[in-house]
Structures are given as C-alpha cells and as structure tokens.
Design a protein around this motif. Sequence first.
Motif, mmCIF file in Angstrom:
data_model
loop_
_atom_site.group_PDB
_atom_site.id
_atom_site.type_symbol
_atom_site.label_atom_id
_atom_site.label_comp_id
_atom_site.label_asym_id
_atom_site.label_seq_id
_atom_site.Cartn_x
_atom_site.Cartn_y
_atom_site.Cartn_z
ATOM 1 N N ALA A 98 7.712 24.930 -0.444
ATOM 2 C CA ALA A 98 7.753 25.276 0.983
ATOM 3 C C ALA A 98 6.660 24.543 1.751
ATOM 4 C CB ALA A 98 7.615 26.784 1.160
ATOM 5 N N ILE A 99 5.474 24.500 1.191
ATOM 6 C CA ILE A 99 4.366 23.800 1.859
ATOM 7 C C ILE A 99 4.642 22.299 1.896
ATOM 8 C CG2 ILE A 99 1.924 23.171 1.646
ATOM 9 C CD1 ILE A 99 1.465 26.050 0.613
ATOM 10 N N THR A 100 5.085 21.747 0.785
ATOM 11 C CA THR A 100 5.357 20.315 0.715
ATOM 12 C C THR A 100 6.451 19.913 1.690
ATOM 13 O OG1 THR A 100 4.710 20.297 -1.607
ATOM 14 C CG2 THR A 100 5.990 18.421 -0.830
ATOM 15 N N SER A 101 7.530 20.674 1.711
ATOM 16 C CA SER A 101 8.639 20.383 2.615
ATOM 17 C C SER A 101 8.181 20.381 4.072
ATOM 18 C CB SER A 101 9.744 21.415 2.404
ATOM 19 O OG SER A 101 10.805 21.192 3.291
ATOM 20 N N SER A 102 7.393 21.368 4.426
ATOM 21 C CA SER A 102 6.880 21.460 5.789
ATOM 22 C C SER A 102 5.996 20.268 6.141
ATOM 23 C CB SER A 102 6.097 22.769 5.951
ATOM 24 O OG SER A 102 5.482 22.811 7.211
ATOM 25 N N ARG A 103 5.102 19.899 5.244
ATOM 26 C CA ARG A 103 4.194 18.775 5.494
ATOM 27 C C ARG A 103 4.941 17.449 5.568
ATOM 28 N NH1 ARG A 103 -1.401 19.961 6.309
ATOM 29 N NH2 ARG A 103 -1.329 22.221 6.322
ATOM 30 N N VAL A 104 5.934 17.261 4.723
ATOM 31 C CA VAL A 104 6.719 16.022 4.765
ATOM 32 C C VAL A 104 7.488 15.949 6.076
ATOM 33 C CG1 VAL A 104 8.673 14.783 3.734
ATOM 34 C CG2 VAL A 104 6.859 15.705 2.271
ATOM 35 N N ASP A 105 8.088 17.066 6.505
ATOM 36 C CA ASP A 105 8.795 17.088 7.791
ATOM 37 C C ASP A 105 7.854 16.753 8.935
ATOM 38 O OD1 ASP A 105 11.243 17.638 6.686
ATOM 39 O OD2 ASP A 105 11.241 19.768 7.206
ATOM 40 N N GLN A 106 6.647 17.309 8.910
ATOM 41 C CA GLN A 106 5.664 17.019 9.962
ATOM 42 C C GLN A 106 5.288 15.539 9.965
ATOM 43 O OE1 GLN A 106 2.282 19.561 9.298
ATOM 44 N NE2 GLN A 106 3.432 21.432 9.717
ATOM 45 N N ALA A 107 5.078 14.977 8.795
ATOM 46 C CA ALA A 107 4.627 13.595 8.685
ATOM 47 C C ALA A 107 5.717 12.585 9.038
ATOM 48 C CB ALA A 107 4.111 13.321 7.276
ATOM 49 N N SER A 122 0.812 -1.207 0.000
ATOM 50 C CA SER A 122 0.000 0.000 0.000
ATOM 51 C C SER A 122 0.852 1.267 0.000
ATOM 52 C CB SER A 122 -0.896 0.007 1.243
ATOM 53 O OG SER A 122 -1.570 1.225 1.368
ATOM 54 N N PHE A 123 0.372 2.259 -0.722
ATOM 55 C CA PHE A 123 0.984 3.583 -0.721
ATOM 56 C C PHE A 123 0.093 4.555 0.050
ATOM 57 C CE2 PHE A 123 3.142 1.796 -4.406
ATOM 58 C CZ PHE A 123 4.426 2.266 -4.245
ATOM 59 N N ALA A 124 -0.703 4.036 0.974
ATOM 60 C CA ALA A 124 -1.713 4.846 1.664
ATOM 61 C C ALA A 124 -1.106 6.046 2.379
ATOM 62 C CB ALA A 124 -2.512 3.986 2.639
ATOM 63 N N ALA A 125 0.011 5.867 3.065
ATOM 64 C CA ALA A 125 0.617 6.985 3.801
ATOM 65 C C ALA A 125 1.066 8.078 2.835
ATOM 66 C CB ALA A 125 1.781 6.502 4.648
ATOM 67 N N LEU A 136 -0.478 11.852 2.506
ATOM 68 C CA LEU A 136 0.380 13.030 2.562
ATOM 69 C C LEU A 136 0.193 13.897 1.321
ATOM 70 C CD1 LEU A 136 2.553 14.705 3.951
ATOM 71 C CD2 LEU A 136 4.262 13.225 2.871
ATOM 72 N N ALA A 137 0.126 13.278 0.147
ATOM 73 C CA ALA A 137 -0.088 14.038 -1.090
ATOM 74 C C ALA A 137 -1.413 14.791 -1.034
ATOM 75 C CB ALA A 137 -0.055 13.102 -2.299
ATOM 76 N N ARG A 138 -2.448 14.155 -0.522
ATOM 77 C CA ARG A 138 -3.746 14.817 -0.372
ATOM 78 C C ARG A 138 -3.644 16.004 0.593
ATOM 79 N NH1 ARG A 138 -6.630 11.479 2.810
ATOM 80 N NH2 ARG A 138 -6.074 12.864 4.486
ATOM 81 N N ASP A 139 -2.957 15.789 1.727
ATOM 82 C CA ASP A 139 -2.786 16.869 2.704
ATOM 83 C C ASP A 139 -2.025 18.052 2.110
ATOM 84 O OD1 ASP A 139 -4.122 15.336 4.558
ATOM 85 O OD2 ASP A 139 -2.316 14.741 5.659
ATOM 86 N N VAL A 140 -0.986 17.757 1.326
ATOM 87 C CA VAL A 140 -0.213 18.825 0.685
ATOM 88 C C VAL A 140 -1.090 19.589 -0.288
ATOM 89 C CG1 VAL A 140 1.671 19.289 -0.954
ATOM 90 C CG2 VAL A 140 2.061 17.777 0.999
ATOM 91 N N LEU A 141 -1.833 18.870 -1.113
ATOM 92 C CA LEU A 141 -2.706 19.523 -2.087
ATOM 93 C C LEU A 141 -3.730 20.421 -1.398
ATOM 94 C CD1 LEU A 141 -3.664 19.964 -4.974
ATOM 95 C CD2 LEU A 141 -5.040 17.902 -4.757
ATOM 96 N N LEU A 142 -4.342 19.923 -0.337
ATOM 97 C CA LEU A 142 -5.320 20.736 0.392
ATOM 98 C C LEU A 142 -4.668 21.968 1.025
ATOM 99 C CD1 LEU A 142 -7.469 17.915 2.046
ATOM 100 C CD2 LEU A 142 -8.124 19.415 0.144
ATOM 101 N N ALA A 143 -3.452 21.791 1.554
ATOM 102 C CA ALA A 143 -2.744 22.922 2.161
ATOM 103 C C ALA A 143 -2.382 23.966 1.108
ATOM 104 C CB ALA A 143 -1.486 22.438 2.881
ATOM 105 N N VAL A 144 -1.956 23.514 -0.076
ATOM 106 C CA VAL A 144 -1.626 24.440 -1.157
ATOM 107 C C VAL A 144 -2.876 25.206 -1.583
ATOM 108 C CG1 VAL A 144 -0.948 24.580 -3.597
ATOM 109 C CG2 VAL A 144 0.398 23.200 -2.001
ATOM 110 N N LEU A 145 -3.967 24.482 -1.768
ATOM 111 C CA LEU A 145 -5.210 25.147 -2.178
ATOM 112 C C LEU A 145 -5.684 26.145 -1.126
ATOM 113 C CD1 LEU A 145 -7.123 22.154 -3.788
ATOM 114 C CD2 LEU A 145 -6.079 24.103 -4.963
ATOM 115 N N ALA A 146 -5.566 25.781 0.138
ATOM 116 C CA ALA A 146 -5.999 26.677 1.215
ATOM 117 C C ALA A 146 -5.103 27.911 1.320
ATOM 118 C CB ALA A 146 -6.008 25.936 2.546
ATOM 119 N N ALA A 147 -3.835 27.753 0.966
ATOM 120 C CA ALA A 147 -2.880 28.855 1.116
ATOM 121 C C ALA A 147 -2.743 29.718 -0.127
ATOM 122 C CB ALA A 147 -1.503 28.291 1.490
#
Length: 120
Positions: free
Chosen positions: A42-51, A7-10, A14-25
Amino acid sequence: MGRVGRSFAAADDLARDVLLAVLAALPRGGDSGRPVLAFVYAITSSRVDQATGGETGAGGPELRRLLATLPETQREVVLLRMILGLSADETAEAAGMSSSAVRLAQHRALQRLRGSFGVE
C-alpha cells in the motif's frame, strides 16, 4: 521508473523514499493485524503513483488504457498476478484479500478485458 541514460537515480530515490515511509509508518509495539506485505504494498503503490503521476509504465499506452477500464481491485489483481508474477496467495496477502477473492477478481477482470476485444 527505471534507468534514465545510464542512471537509476530516480528509481533509487523512490526506493529510498518508500523504505523511509515504511519505517516511519511501522506500528509502534504490537501487531496492527494487517499482513506486512499488504502494508508495504500500500505504501509503495502510493509513493509510485505520487512519483509518476499514476503512469507506472506497465506495458504500453494500449495496455494502460485497457487496465484503466477495470475497477481498482481487478486492476490491482491483474497487475500483481500478470505483470509482477505473484501467486494468488502472494497477491491475496499484498492486497489484503482471500486467495479465492483474488482468483474471482482475476477471472472477472480477464472476462472484461476479453469483452473489450469481442472475445468471449
């Protein structure tokens, strides 16, 4: 990030979370003056670090240890250029730097890494 078992679920989450964060920002009306690639990076890097708790799995433990010795800008340039294979121009856009600043940061990073191995 990547496959766990079959599975690539994680990674998908994460890709979904990044996309939503980009759209929101996204700036509302008008241009923020920042290149889009730099904004998304910048958003992707931050989200990957968090995850991942900062452990992105780039290389093995020795590579991560060596990269950790570099200043943040140099580390970012090495990751974008050497690991992800971006050109100097693409890296400059993603990092919000000039192409010449990217090349200089890469040169200094590689000098520092060579010094870690006693190679000049």
